[in-house]
Design an enzyme around this catalytic site. Structure first.
Site, PDB file in Angstrom:
ATOM      1  N   LYS A 111      46.853  20.169  -4.446  1.00 29.78           N
ATOM      2  CA  LYS A 111      48.238  20.562  -4.361  1.00 29.78           C
ATOM      3  C   LYS A 111      48.613  20.664  -2.875  1.00 29.78           C
ATOM      4  O   LYS A 111      47.735  20.976  -2.094  1.00 29.78           O
ATOM      5  CB  LYS A 111      48.326  21.902  -5.080  1.00 29.78           C
ATOM      6  CG  LYS A 111      49.519  22.724  -4.800  1.00 29.78           C
ATOM      7  CD  LYS A 111      49.466  24.048  -5.517  1.00 29.78           C
ATOM      8  CE  LYS A 111      50.704  24.795  -5.171  1.00 29.78           C
ATOM      9  NZ  LYS A 111      50.623  25.538  -3.934  1.00 29.78           N
ATOM     10  N   ASP A 141      45.439  21.898 -10.435  1.00 26.17           N
ATOM     11  CA  ASP A 141      46.254  23.105 -10.282  1.00 26.17           C
ATOM     12  C   ASP A 141      45.293  24.249 -10.552  1.00 26.17           C
ATOM     13  O   ASP A 141      44.838  24.427 -11.684  1.00 26.17           O
ATOM     14  CB  ASP A 141      47.391  23.115 -11.314  1.00 26.17           C
ATOM     15  CG  ASP A 141      48.263  24.357 -11.161  1.00 26.17           C
ATOM     16  OD1 ASP A 141      47.712  25.448 -10.894  1.00 26.17           O
ATOM     17  OD2 ASP A 141      49.482  24.243 -11.306  1.00 26.17           O
ATOM     18  N   HIS A 142      44.977  25.010  -9.512  1.00 24.84           N
ATOM     19  CA  HIS A 142      43.865  25.954  -9.681  1.00 24.84           C
ATOM     20  C   HIS A 142      44.175  27.038 -10.729  1.00 24.84           C
ATOM     21  O   HIS A 142      43.274  27.713 -11.204  1.00 24.84           O
ATOM     22  CB  HIS A 142      43.423  26.546  -8.341  1.00 24.84           C
ATOM     23  CG  HIS A 142      44.307  27.643  -7.823  1.00 24.84           C
ATOM     24  ND1 HIS A 142      45.474  27.404  -7.162  1.00 24.84           N
ATOM     25  CD2 HIS A 142      44.181  28.990  -7.874  1.00 24.84           C
ATOM     26  CE1 HIS A 142      46.032  28.553  -6.821  1.00 24.84           C
ATOM     27  NE2 HIS A 142      45.263  29.535  -7.245  1.00 24.84           N
ATOM     28  N   LYS A 189      41.650  29.173 -14.165  1.00 26.52           N
ATOM     29  CA  LYS A 189      41.475  30.596 -14.455  1.00 26.52           C
ATOM     30  C   LYS A 189      41.186  30.760 -15.949  1.00 26.52           C
ATOM     31  O   LYS A 189      41.938  30.286 -16.801  1.00 26.52           O
ATOM     32  CB  LYS A 189      42.749  31.373 -14.086  1.00 26.52           C
ATOM     33  CG  LYS A 189      43.045  31.389 -12.576  1.00 26.52           C
ATOM     34  CD  LYS A 189      44.282  32.203 -12.264  1.00 26.52           C
ATOM     35  CE  LYS A 189      44.765  31.993 -10.844  1.00 26.52           C
ATOM     36  NZ  LYS A 189      43.990  32.627  -9.803  1.00 26.52           N
ATOM     37  N   GLU A 220      52.614  38.682  -5.457  1.00 29.44           N
ATOM     38  CA  GLU A 220      51.562  38.780  -4.430  1.00 29.44           C
ATOM     39  C   GLU A 220      51.947  39.834  -3.406  1.00 29.44           C
ATOM     40  O   GLU A 220      53.134  40.010  -3.117  1.00 29.44           O
ATOM     41  CB  GLU A 220      51.394  37.444  -3.718  1.00 29.44           C
ATOM     42  CG  GLU A 220      50.967  36.317  -4.627  1.00 29.44           C
ATOM     43  CD  GLU A 220      50.734  35.041  -3.830  1.00 29.44           C
ATOM     44  OE1 GLU A 220      49.619  34.843  -3.370  1.00 29.44           O
ATOM     45  OE2 GLU A 220      51.691  34.272  -3.677  1.00 29.44           O
ATOM     46  N   ASP A 224      56.315  26.125  -3.892  1.00 33.25           N
ATOM     47  CA  ASP A 224      54.908  26.515  -3.782  1.00 33.25           C
ATOM     48  C   ASP A 224      54.325  26.962  -5.133  1.00 33.25           C
ATOM     49  O   ASP A 224      53.147  26.742  -5.398  1.00 33.25           O
ATOM     50  CB  ASP A 224      54.803  27.668  -2.762  1.00 33.25           C
ATOM     51  CG  ASP A 224      53.368  28.031  -2.418  1.00 33.25           C
ATOM     52  OD1 ASP A 224      52.565  27.110  -2.224  1.00 33.25           O
ATOM     53  OD2 ASP A 224      53.051  29.244  -2.340  1.00 33.25           O
ATOM     54  N   HIS A 233      52.107  26.299 -10.830  1.00 28.55           N
ATOM     55  CA  HIS A 233      51.444  27.438 -11.477  1.00 28.55           C
ATOM     56  C   HIS A 233      52.285  28.085 -12.593  1.00 28.55           C
ATOM     57  O   HIS A 233      51.803  28.302 -13.701  1.00 28.55           O
ATOM     58  CB  HIS A 233      51.081  28.507 -10.455  1.00 28.55           C
ATOM     59  CG  HIS A 233      50.309  27.979  -9.287  1.00 28.55           C
ATOM     60  ND1 HIS A 233      49.445  26.923  -9.384  1.00 28.55           N
ATOM     61  CD2 HIS A 233      50.279  28.352  -7.984  1.00 28.55           C
ATOM     62  CE1 HIS A 233      48.903  26.677  -8.192  1.00 28.55           C
ATOM     63  NE2 HIS A 233      49.402  27.529  -7.333  1.00 28.55           N
ATOM     64  N   LYS A 284      56.168  36.720  -2.456  1.00 34.64           N
ATOM     65  CA  LYS A 284      55.168  37.250  -1.522  1.00 34.64           C
ATOM     66  C   LYS A 284      55.630  38.616  -1.022  1.00 34.64           C
ATOM     67  O   LYS A 284      56.815  38.941  -1.088  1.00 34.64           O
ATOM     68  CB  LYS A 284      55.028  36.293  -0.340  1.00 34.64           C
ATOM     69  CG  LYS A 284      54.534  34.921  -0.780  1.00 34.64           C
ATOM     70  CD  LYS A 284      53.475  34.377   0.130  1.00 34.64           C
ATOM     71  CE  LYS A 284      52.966  33.034  -0.319  1.00 34.64           C
ATOM     72  NZ  LYS A 284      51.677  33.116  -1.013  1.00 34.64           N
TER      73      LYS A 284
HETATM   74  C1  BG6 Z   1      48.647  28.651  -3.993  1.00 40.09           C
HETATM   75  C2  BG6 Z   1      49.862  28.901  -3.153  1.00 40.09           C
HETATM   76  O1  BG6 Z   1      48.766  27.465  -4.719  1.00 40.09           O
HETATM   77  O2  BG6 Z   1      48.486  29.740  -4.907  1.00 40.09           O
HETATM   78  C3  BG6 Z   1      49.732  30.203  -2.401  1.00 40.09           C
HETATM   79  O3  BG6 Z   1      50.020  27.838  -2.236  1.00 40.09           O
HETATM   80  C4  BG6 Z   1      49.464  31.338  -3.364  1.00 40.09           C
HETATM   81  O4  BG6 Z   1      50.900  30.467  -1.643  1.00 40.09           O
HETATM   82  C5  BG6 Z   1      48.294  30.992  -4.276  1.00 40.09           C
HETATM   83  O5  BG6 Z   1      49.155  32.481  -2.596  1.00 40.09           O
HETATM   84  C6  BG6 Z   1      48.146  32.031  -5.373  1.00 40.09           C
HETATM   85  O6  BG6 Z   1      46.945  31.804  -6.050  1.00 40.09           O
HETATM   86  P1  BG6 Z   1      46.142  33.007  -6.725  1.00 40.09           P
HETATM   87  O7  BG6 Z   1      45.009  32.335  -7.413  1.00 40.09           O
HETATM   88  O8  BG6 Z   1      45.738  33.918  -5.603  1.00 40.09           O
HETATM   89  O9  BG6 Z   1      47.102  33.659  -7.641  1.00 40.09           O
END
Ligand code: BG6
Length: 546
Positions: free
Chosen positions: A204, A233-234, A238, A272, A291, A296, A396
């Site tokens: 990404k 997409d990480h 999860k 966050e 972002d 996500h 954020k």
């Molecule tokens: C990333 C964003 O893809 O995901 C970041 O670019 C964000 O801005 C992050 O902080 C959040 O990931 P997680 O796993 O910490 O919720």
């Protein structure tokens, strides 16, 4: 691979897949092991081995000197090795512009694993992995790099017996994604064959709007077949996100009420406390919407709202997700004004410490109009969801780090309680806690003991850690494992990515044209701008309190 098997295998990995690929047994003093032993004893986890295959793999990382490599990829590969999910025929080739020898690279990675691992280090496993690490210096734009790469691949493939299976991971700046793939194409390094696989993982961000995402898809598809492309997409790595599907479809009691007849509305919050850290250059171009939302948040929405696929095969799941994204009601400019909010943090207090305003962050323009918060109401035009609002918010420097899905059901009728002191009934709320404190809770009304009829709100609560132990993971393990196994279920197909951008593109256009008027300030450490609360109060609802 079947998703339910995948989840079961993750839980039984220490028992059924003890690390045959690693020469030394795992140290039984490793807390990770004793935890797994606890997991093994739990009756829920006494499941048969899922017959996992571990194809030989030569794992090539473009961007080997970057943060992603040291913070996520190498620790995730270590965890996969430690849990016996890597094949014996395995090697890693790091490629990057910085000049360095393989020995230096190994030393750096050894230090990074030690520092950044999510679990206690077993030195025999670490040594096993380090001995398979190699490094190639080269500029990504220079064709000579790919000649050197070809030579290195041939040699490592023979040395480690990786049978021509090359996995290329793009852990670089996004500007290089297309370029590297094209250069690999020129050298014939991504030609698939029935005897071996060539796969490419794209990190990404995938484009910065619909047009650029389409252009990148076009470039990739000019060299690769769609089945070779793994857009990561990480959030899909999860466990708690994957569990949304299992929760919905492995339990007979929820699906019948999972629709507009019973559900009042859905909230998805990804909050966050962190600011933009050292990513000001990227973030001030991107903002919260780009972002977080097309990727996500829409991934979570997809799992919460999609129709049941026929199977957990990649195409079946991704077809349903695409159908759902296509059904999101497109926004015209009036909708954008009425249903979206953009915010930017000013100075405030987070976790007891004073923090800077966004505009004073490193590499952020002092007059930046970039949003660090967004909230919106989406509707899905489908039989199941007609009229049910989906409220999304992310930002954020908010008050608390929390990612949750809240399903609020419609209230029961009050008439039965007419002659009691009860003057309202609180609706049932199902909360899927994605992070932290992973779990699921369902609230319901119960009689407060006493002579009068009074209703109190109570919770049934499931905590992941209590049942399954704390999984020491980076979040990338399942995803890396799946690419090696050729399972694309948890990766985005080209249409999924483009559909995500189609949802946010109209919003971006209206915000751009509004300039300063689009942005509402909020103090760091709060829950975002007041306008985001108004989004729900005008519908007679409110955000869940944390
Ligand atoms: C990333 C964003 O893809 O995901 C970041 O670019 C964000 O801005 C992050 O902080 C959040 O990931 P997680 O796993 O910490 O919720």
């Amino acid at each position: 691979m079947d998703l339910s098997n995948k989840i079961l295998s993750a839980k039984t990995q220490k028992t059924s897949d003890s690390p045959a690929s690693i020469q030394e047994p795992i140290d039984s003093t490793d807390p990770g092991v004793s935890q797994a032993a606890h997991v093994q004893e739990h009756p829920v986890l006494q499941q048969p081995n899922n017959g996992e295959t571990r194809p030989p793999t030569l794992f090539v990382i473009f961007g080997a000197q970057g943060d992603l490599t040291k913070r996520k990829l190498i620790p995730a590969l270590y965890n996969l090795a430690a849990s016996g999910h890597l094949p014996q025929e395995f090697a890693i080739l790091g490629v990057d512009g910085v000049f360095m020898t393989t020995e230096d690279f190994r030393l750096n990675m050894s230090r990074d694993i030690q520092e950044l691992s999510t679990r206690p280090i077993d030195s025999s496993i670490k040594d096993w992995l380090l001995a398979r690490l190699h490094y190639l210096s080269g500029d990504f734009r220079d064709p000579h790099t790919y000649e050197d790469l070809q030579t290195a691949l041939t040699q490592l493939n023979t040395q480690y017996g990786t049978q021509g299976n090359y996995l290329y991971y793009m852990a670089t700046a996004p500007t290089f994604f297309g370029e590297i793939v094209q250069q690999l194409g020129v050298k014939g390094l991504v030609i698939n064959d029935k005897d071996y696989s060539r796969r490419v993982v794209i990190e990404k961000p995938f484009g910065h709007d619909l047009e650029s995402a389409q252009a990148l898809n076009h470039t990739l598809r000019s060299v690769l077949d769609e089945s070779q492309i793994y857009r990561i997409d990480h959030y899909l790595g999860k466990e708690t996100v994957q569990n949304i599907l299992v929760f919905r479809f492995a339990n007979g009691i929820f699906e019948p009420v999972w629709n507009r007849q019973y559900i009042d509305h859905v909230q998805i919050t990804v909050a966050e406390t962190l600011g933009v850290e050292h990513r000001g250059i990227y973030y001030d171009q991107a903002g919260a919407l780009r972002d977080m939302v097309p990727n996500h948040l829409l991934q979570i929405l997809g799992f919460v709202a999609m129709e049941p696929p026929n199977t957990f095969d990649a195409e079946a799941v991704r077809d349903e997700k695409a159908k759902l994204l296509r059904a999101i009601q497109p926004m015209n400019p009036i909708d954008v004004l009425q249903s979206t909010v953009a915010g930017q943090y000013v100075a405030g207090n987070v976790h007891g410490g004073q923090v800077l305003p966004y505009r004073s962050e490193e590499n952020v323009a002092p007059t930046s109009l970039r949003e660090t918060y967004t909230a919106m109401t989406l509707f899905i035009e489908s039989w199941r969801w007609e009229g049910v609002p989906f409220y999304l918010r992310t930002g954020k420097r908010l008050n608390k780090r929390v990612t949750e899905v809240v399903i609020q059901f419609k209230s029961a009728p009050l008439m039965l309680f007419r002659k009691t002191p009860v003057d309202h009934l609180t609706p049932n709320v199902l909360v899927i806690r994605i992070q932290p404190d992973e779990g699921i809770s369902l609230s319901f009304g119960a009689k407060i003991p006493g002579p009068q009829v009074q209703v109190g709100n109570v919770d049934m609560d499931f905590q992941y850690s209590k049942y399954f132990g704390d999984a020491p993971s980076t979040g990338y393990e399942t995803l890396l494992h799946d690419v090696m196994a050729g399972d694309a279920t948890l990766f985005q197909r080209s249409d999924n990515v483009e559909l995500g951008w189609s949802v946010v593109d109209p919003i971006l256009k209206v915000w751009d044209s509004l300039g300063t008027h689009a942005i509402h300030n909020y103090a760091a450490g709060t829950w975002g701008p007041a306008e985001a609360d108004a989004l729900l109060t005008k519908d007679g609802r409110k955000w869940r309190n944390y």
